[in-house]
Design an enzyme around this catalytic site. Structure first.
Site, PDB file in Angstrom:
ATOM      1  NE  ARG A  15      47.143   7.422 -32.491  1.00 42.12           N
ATOM      2  CZ  ARG A  15      47.248   8.733 -32.382  1.00 42.12           C
ATOM      3  NH1 ARG A  15      48.348   9.367 -32.790  1.00 42.12           N
ATOM      4  NH2 ARG A  15      46.281   9.448 -31.824  1.00 42.12           N
ATOM      5  CG  ASP A  16      48.747  10.035 -28.737  1.00 35.18           C
ATOM      6  OD1 ASP A  16      49.648  10.467 -29.470  1.00 35.18           O
ATOM      7  OD2 ASP A  16      48.079  10.761 -27.979  1.00 35.18           O
ATOM      8  CG  HIS A 208      43.761  13.309 -26.216  1.00 37.23           C
ATOM      9  ND1 HIS A 208      43.723  12.104 -26.885  1.00 37.23           N
ATOM     10  CD2 HIS A 208      45.076  13.631 -26.122  1.00 37.23           C
ATOM     11  CE1 HIS A 208      44.957  11.723 -27.192  1.00 37.23           C
ATOM     12  NE2 HIS A 208      45.792  12.642 -26.727  1.00 37.23           N
ATOM     13  CB  CYS A 241      53.106  16.533 -28.854  1.00 35.20           C
ATOM     14  SG  CYS A 241      52.807  17.445 -30.375  1.00 35.20           S
ATOM     15  CG  ASN A 250      48.607  10.777 -24.376  1.00 36.18           C
ATOM     16  OD1 ASN A 250      47.916  11.621 -24.911  1.00 36.18           O
ATOM     17  ND2 ASN A 250      49.429   9.991 -25.055  1.00 36.18           N
TER      18      ASN A 250
END
Length: 300
Positions: A15-16, A208, A241, A250
């Protein structure tokens, strides 16, 4: 405080990691295979989809199909991001294991990201969390910009703590602390956690951390030393982001796993299988893995 004996890795790559991938839309088949490979490597908490407007996040438009096609394994949590009630209803229809909502510790960031203030975002979440609870589905909360904001700069730890407290009181069972632009350093991370832990038990918190300045593993070591036992990470370091200039992906799951293995902390994840998955998804996306561990071990 002693290190935890076990750490739960929350894999956010599907997802991210993929939501802001440029270029052509990634096929549903690739997303499904990624989730299944991650589960096969031993990951037991996988953020598999996002139920957001396809207008804003076209890479996540097939969330329901991804959830339908996954060969679900017993004991694995397949979660999804749900920013509003419409998204929640779609996620419930897709039989997700868990849903997540997201806000930030910075009003400037929430305005840029979801076009509302922190207070307004929490107001929106209240009926969503209640509806999820009625359906027996747990809700996880994300708080972005806990160690710095691209628009507001430094974020006071007490400000982070207040938002986390509000989400926890609304009914989020776990709060994920996001260093969205990766500007944190270990001492700053510890001080932030110290403030948050006065409002929310450490056992209900997760880290996170993004790796923009190469500090993610150091920051994770710092907060795991303080009792954090849940870490969000993304296979091959996928993701970034869109609202944070220069923000890299990440922290890579395989890099975190290598650290945990070195500390003697159990995660239940197989490093070799995880690296193979990192190499595979990187090949599908036409790049080399961002993970240092995958680079060191090599992709055959």
């Amino acid at each position: 405080m002693a290190f935890p004996q076990q750490v739960r890795l929350v894999e956010v790559g599907p997802r991210d990691g993929l939501q802001n991938e440029p270029g052509a839309v990634i096929s549903t088949a690739i997303k499904v295979e990624l989730v299944e490979r991650l589960a096969d490597a031993g990951l037991r908490h996988i953020e598999a989809a996002s139920f957001v407007s396809p207008k804003w996040v076209p890479q996540m438009a097939d969330g329901a199909e991804v959830m339908a096609r996954i060969d679900r394994r017993p004991g694995v949590i397949y979660s999804a991001l749900t920013p509003n009630l419409k998204g929640l209803e779609a996620a419930l229809a897709a039989n997700v294991s868990e849903v997540a909502v997201f806000t930030a510790a910075s009003d400037a960031f929430t305005q840029k990201n979801i076009n509302c203030s922190i207070a307004e975002s929490l107001e929106r979440f209240a009926p969503l969390i209640e509806r999820a609870r009625d359906a027996g589905v747990p809700v996880r909360g994300y708080v972005s910009t806990v160690l710095g904001c691209p628009y507001a700069g430094e974020i006071a730890p007490v400000q982070v703590a207040g938002v986390c407290r509000d989400l926890y009181q609304l009914g989020c069972y776990e709060i994920s602390l996001g260093d969205t632009i990766g500007v944190g350093t270990p001492l700053k991370a510890k001080r932030m956690l110290e403030a948050v832990a006065r409002e929310v038990p450490v056992g209900n918190l997760a880290a996170h951390f993004h790796d923009t300045y190469g500090q993610a593993l150091a920051n994770l070591y710092a907060v795991v030393e303080e009792g954090i036992a849940v870490i969000d990470s993304s296979v091959s370091g996928l993701g970034g982001c869109p609202y944070a200039k220069g923000a890299s992906g990440n922290v890579a799951t395989e890099d975190v796993l290598y650290l945990l293995n070195g500390l003697g902390i159990d995660s239940g994840v197989d490093l070799d299988k995880l690296v193979a998955t990192s190499c595979w998804i990187s090949e599908q996306l036409g790049r080399t893995p961002a993970s240092r561990v995958a680079q060191a071990l090599g992709c055959s």
